[in-house]
Motif scaffolding. Structure first.
Motif, mmCIF file in Angstrom:
data_model
loop_
_atom_site.group_PDB
_atom_site.id
_atom_site.type_symbol
_atom_site.label_atom_id
_atom_site.label_comp_id
_atom_site.label_asym_id
_atom_site.label_seq_id
_atom_site.Cartn_x
_atom_site.Cartn_y
_atom_site.Cartn_z
ATOM 1 N N LEU A 229 0.825 -1.209 0.000
ATOM 2 C CA LEU A 229 0.000 0.000 0.000
ATOM 3 C C LEU A 229 0.861 1.261 0.000
ATOM 4 C CD1 LEU A 229 -2.791 -1.065 2.540
ATOM 5 C CD2 LEU A 229 -2.996 -0.860 0.059
ATOM 6 N N VAL A 230 1.901 1.275 0.824
ATOM 7 C CA VAL A 230 2.774 2.447 0.891
ATOM 8 C C VAL A 230 3.536 2.619 -0.422
ATOM 9 C CG1 VAL A 230 4.731 3.498 2.087
ATOM 10 C CG2 VAL A 230 3.007 2.269 3.391
ATOM 11 N N GLU A 231 3.929 1.507 -1.036
ATOM 12 C CA GLU A 231 4.622 1.578 -2.315
ATOM 13 C C GLU A 231 3.712 2.176 -3.387
ATOM 14 O OE1 GLU A 231 7.414 -1.338 -5.089
ATOM 15 O OE2 GLU A 231 6.006 -2.195 -3.648
ATOM 16 N N HIS A 232 2.444 1.772 -3.381
ATOM 17 C CA HIS A 232 1.479 2.348 -4.325
ATOM 18 C C HIS A 232 1.286 3.835 -4.052
ATOM 19 C CE1 HIS A 232 -1.982 2.619 -6.965
ATOM 20 N NE2 HIS A 232 -2.663 3.198 -5.980
ATOM 21 N N GLU A 233 1.212 4.211 -2.775
ATOM 22 C CA GLU A 233 1.063 5.627 -2.426
ATOM 23 C C GLU A 233 2.273 6.430 -2.869
ATOM 24 O OE1 GLU A 233 0.276 8.369 1.590
ATOM 25 O OE2 GLU A 233 0.285 6.165 1.703
ATOM 26 N N LEU A 234 3.452 5.860 -2.726
ATOM 27 C CA LEU A 234 4.676 6.543 -3.164
ATOM 28 C C LEU A 234 4.683 6.731 -4.672
ATOM 29 C CD1 LEU A 234 7.483 7.658 -2.421
ATOM 30 C CD2 LEU A 234 8.373 5.334 -2.668
ATOM 31 N N HIS A 235 4.226 5.718 -5.392
ATOM 32 C CA HIS A 235 4.150 5.811 -6.850
ATOM 33 C C HIS A 235 3.175 6.904 -7.274
ATOM 34 C CE1 HIS A 235 4.157 4.533 -11.035
ATOM 35 N NE2 HIS A 235 2.847 4.511 -11.002
ATOM 36 N N TRP B 32 7.971 15.940 -10.291
ATOM 37 C CA TRP B 32 7.708 16.209 -8.879
ATOM 38 C C TRP B 32 8.909 16.823 -8.163
ATOM 39 C CZ3 TRP B 32 10.892 13.846 -5.397
ATOM 40 C CH2 TRP B 32 11.600 12.722 -5.825
ATOM 41 N N TRP B 33 10.124 16.505 -8.639
ATOM 42 C CA TRP B 33 11.312 17.042 -7.948
ATOM 43 C C TRP B 33 11.515 18.533 -8.190
ATOM 44 C CZ3 TRP B 33 11.240 13.290 -11.686
ATOM 45 C CH2 TRP B 33 11.677 13.648 -12.964
ATOM 46 N N PHE B 34 10.767 19.126 -9.181
ATOM 47 C CA PHE B 34 10.834 20.568 -9.423
ATOM 48 C C PHE B 34 9.644 21.309 -8.819
ATOM 49 C CE2 PHE B 34 13.321 19.085 -13.249
ATOM 50 C CZ PHE B 34 14.525 19.541 -12.782
ATOM 51 N N ARG B 35 8.745 20.578 -8.180
ATOM 52 C CA ARG B 35 7.531 21.182 -7.608
ATOM 53 C C ARG B 35 7.576 20.985 -6.101
ATOM 54 N NH1 ARG B 35 3.242 18.270 -11.597
ATOM 55 N NH2 ARG B 35 1.722 19.609 -10.523
ATOM 56 N N PRO B 36 7.822 22.063 -5.349
ATOM 57 C CA PRO B 36 8.070 21.978 -3.896
ATOM 58 C C PRO B 36 6.977 21.226 -3.132
ATOM 59 C CG PRO B 36 8.573 24.166 -4.697
ATOM 60 C CD PRO B 36 7.930 23.442 -5.830
ATOM 61 N N LYS B 37 5.710 21.472 -3.463
ATOM 62 C CA LYS B 37 4.620 20.834 -2.729
ATOM 63 C C LYS B 37 4.672 19.306 -2.907
ATOM 64 C CE LYS B 37 -0.422 20.684 -2.402
ATOM 65 N NZ LYS B 37 -1.703 21.231 -2.923
ATOM 66 N N HIS B 38 4.807 18.864 -4.137
ATOM 67 C CA HIS B 38 4.849 17.431 -4.413
ATOM 68 C C HIS B 38 6.164 16.810 -3.933
ATOM 69 C CE1 HIS B 38 1.156 17.341 -6.807
ATOM 70 N NE2 HIS B 38 1.545 18.492 -7.349
ATOM 71 N N LYS B 39 7.237 17.578 -3.988
ATOM 72 C CA LYS B 39 8.522 17.078 -3.504
ATOM 73 C C LYS B 39 8.467 16.790 -2.005
ATOM 74 C CE LYS B 39 13.460 18.149 -3.739
ATOM 75 N NZ LYS B 39 14.467 19.147 -4.182
ATOM 76 N N GLU B 40 7.822 17.659 -1.261
ATOM 77 C CA GLU B 40 7.657 17.458 0.177
ATOM 78 C C GLU B 40 6.761 16.253 0.451
ATOM 79 O OE1 GLU B 40 8.546 18.166 4.064
ATOM 80 O OE2 GLU B 40 9.356 19.171 2.289
ATOM 81 N N SER B 41 5.734 16.093 -0.356
ATOM 82 C CA SER B 41 4.832 14.948 -0.198
ATOM 83 C C SER B 41 5.562 13.635 -0.449
ATOM 84 C CB SER B 41 3.643 15.087 -1.156
ATOM 85 O OG SER B 41 2.804 13.957 -1.070
ATOM 86 N N VAL B 42 6.404 13.609 -1.474
ATOM 87 C CA VAL B 42 7.170 12.408 -1.787
ATOM 88 C C VAL B 42 8.125 12.075 -0.653
ATOM 89 C CG1 VAL B 42 8.933 11.441 -3.309
ATOM 90 C CG2 VAL B 42 6.975 12.635 -4.291
ATOM 91 N N ARG B 43 8.767 13.075 -0.099
ATOM 92 C CA ARG B 43 9.704 12.840 1.000
ATOM 93 C C ARG B 43 8.998 12.248 2.208
ATOM 94 N NH1 ARG B 43 13.529 18.325 1.071
ATOM 95 N NH2 ARG B 43 14.812 17.774 -0.761
ATOM 96 N N ALA B 44 7.800 12.738 2.494
ATOM 97 C CA ALA B 44 7.040 12.229 3.642
ATOM 98 C C ALA B 44 6.648 10.762 3.431
ATOM 99 C CB ALA B 44 5.796 13.086 3.855
ATOM 100 N N GLN C 280 8.094 8.696 1.365
ATOM 101 C CA GLN C 280 9.323 7.912 1.276
ATOM 102 C C GLN C 280 9.826 7.528 2.665
ATOM 103 O OE1 GLN C 280 11.104 7.044 -1.787
ATOM 104 N NE2 GLN C 280 12.013 5.642 -0.298
ATOM 105 N N LYS C 281 9.672 8.435 3.613
ATOM 106 C CA LYS C 281 10.088 8.152 4.988
ATOM 107 C C LYS C 281 9.276 7.000 5.570
ATOM 108 C CE LYS C 281 10.883 10.461 9.418
ATOM 109 N NZ LYS C 281 10.765 11.756 10.164
ATOM 110 N N VAL C 282 7.960 7.022 5.318
ATOM 111 C CA VAL C 282 7.103 5.933 5.791
ATOM 112 C C VAL C 282 7.480 4.629 5.093
ATOM 113 C CG1 VAL C 282 4.732 5.104 5.958
ATOM 114 C CG2 VAL C 282 5.231 7.530 6.315
ATOM 115 N N TYR C 283 7.733 4.718 3.793
ATOM 116 C CA TYR C 283 8.090 3.524 3.025
ATOM 117 C C TYR C 283 9.377 2.885 3.553
ATOM 118 C CZ TYR C 283 9.667 0.630 -0.858
ATOM 119 O OH TYR C 283 10.122 -0.416 -1.618
#
Length: 287
Positions: free
Chosen positions: A90-96, A103-115, A117-120
Motif C-alpha cells: 500500500l505504501v509503495e502504491h502511495e509513493l508511486h 515532482w522534484w521541481f515542484r516543492p509541494k509534491h517534492k515534500e509529499s514524496v519525501r514524507a 518515502q520516509k514511511v516507506y
C-alpha cells in the motif's frame, strides 16, 4: 573436351578430398593420444551423464520430508509477515502516486514524496527483517536436506535449464531482428548472400546467448550452494560438478548449431552455384 575437363576436375577433387581426409584422420589420432584431450573428453562425457542421466546420491526419506515440511510451515507462519507485506504494498502504491510528473521541481509534491518515502523506508525495514527471518528458516530446512539430495540436484537442474532456454530465446530474438535488418538494408545483395549473412549472425547470437546464460547459471548455482549452507568441500564439489555438466550441455548445443548451420550454408551456396552454372550452360555460345 567438356567431358575430359570434367573427368580431370573430378579426379583433382577426389585427390584433394583424399588428402584432406587423410590429414584429418592423422590429426584426430594425434589428438586422441594427448592427455589433455583425453581429460577434456572424459570431463565432457561425465558432464553429459551428470545432467542427463545421473540421479541424486542422497534420497529423501519420509523423515527428511516431514522435517522439511515442518520447517517450511514455520517459515510461512512468521508473525506479522503478511500484514507487513500488505502494508508495504500500500505504501509503495502511495509513493508511486505521489511521484507526479516533474515532482522534484515542484516543492509541494517534492515534500509529499519525501514524507511518503520516509514511511516507506520504515515499513520496508520492518519487512526486510521478517524476510531475512523467513529466508533463514528456509535455508536451515534446505541445509537438513543437503545440497546432494534430490531437492538440491533438482533445484540445480532447474536453474540450468532456465538459464539455457533463456540463452536460446535471446539468440532467437536477436536473429529475428538481424534478419529484418539484413533484408531491409541489403536489397542489392542476392538471396544467397542474405541467407549466409543471417546464418552467420545466428551462430554469433547463439554463442553470445550461451555465454551470457552460462555465467548467469554460474552465479545462480553458487547462490544455491550458499542457500543450502553446504560445507566448503561439499559445496565446492557440487559447484564443480554442476559447472562441468553445464559446460558440456552448452558446448554440445553450440557445436550442434554450428554444424547444422554450416551444413545449411554449404547447401545454399551449392544450390546457388549449381543454378548459376546451369544458367551459363543454357546461354548460347557466340562464335
Amino acid at each position: 573436351n567438356n567431358n575430359n575437363n570434367n573427368d580431370v576436375n573430378g579426379g583433382n577433387n577426389a585427390g584433394v578430398l583424399a588428402v584432406v581426409g587423410a590429414g584429418a584422420k592423422a590429426l584426430a589420432i594425434r589428438a586422441l593420444r594427448s592427455t589433455k584431450v583425453k581429460t577434456f573428453l572424459g570431463l565432457y562425457i561425465i558432464g553429459i551423464y551428470v545432467v542427463m542421466f545421473a540421479t541424486a546420491p542422497i534420497k529423501v526419506t519420509p523423515e527428511m520430508e516431514q522435517a522439511f515440511e515442518k520447517h517450511m510451515e514455520q517459515a510461512m507462519d512468521i508473525p506479522n509477515y503478511d500484514e507487513t507485506l500488505e502494508e508495504l504494498s500500500l505504501v509503495e502504491h502511495e509513493l508511486h502516486e505521489a511521484k507526479v510528473f516533474l515532482w522534484w521541481f515542484r516543492p509541494k509534491h517534492k515534500e509529499s514524496v519525501r514524507a511518503v518515502q520516509k514511511v516507506y523506508d520504515e515499513v520496508y525495514g520492518r519487512f526486510a527483517k521478517l524476510e531475512d527471518e523467513r529466508q533463514a528458516i528456509m535455508s536451515n530446512a534446505l541445509k537438513e536436506m543437503g545440497i546432494w539430495s534430490e531437492y538440491g540436484v533438482s533445484d540445480a537442474k532447474e536453474k540450468l535449464w532456465t538459464a539455457f532456454y533463456g540463452g536460446k530465446e535471446f539468440a532467437k530474438r536477436q536473429t529475428f531482428f538481424d534478419s529484418i535488418l539484413a533484408i531491409m538494408f541489403n536489397r542489392d545483395s542476392s538471396i544467397t548472400e542474405i541467407v549466409v549473412t543471417i546464418l552467420f549472425r545466428f551462430i554469433f547470437n547463439v554463442s553470445i546467448g550461451m555465454i551470457i546464460s552460462f555465467f548467469s547459471f554460474f552465479f545462480k548455482l553458487w547462490n544455491l550452494v550458499v542457500l543450502y549452507q553446504a560445507s566448503f568441500w561439499s559445496g565446492l564439489a557440487f559447484f564443480s560438478v554442476g559447472i562441468i555438466g553445464a559446460a558440456s550441455i552448452y558446448l554440445s548445443y553450440i557445436l550442434l548449431v554450428v554444424g547444422g548451420t554450416a551444413a545449411v550454408g554449404v547447401a545454399v551456396i551449392g544450390a546457388a552455384s549449381a543454378s548459376i552454372q546451369a544458367s551459363r550452360q543454357r546461354q548460347p555460345i557466340n562464335n
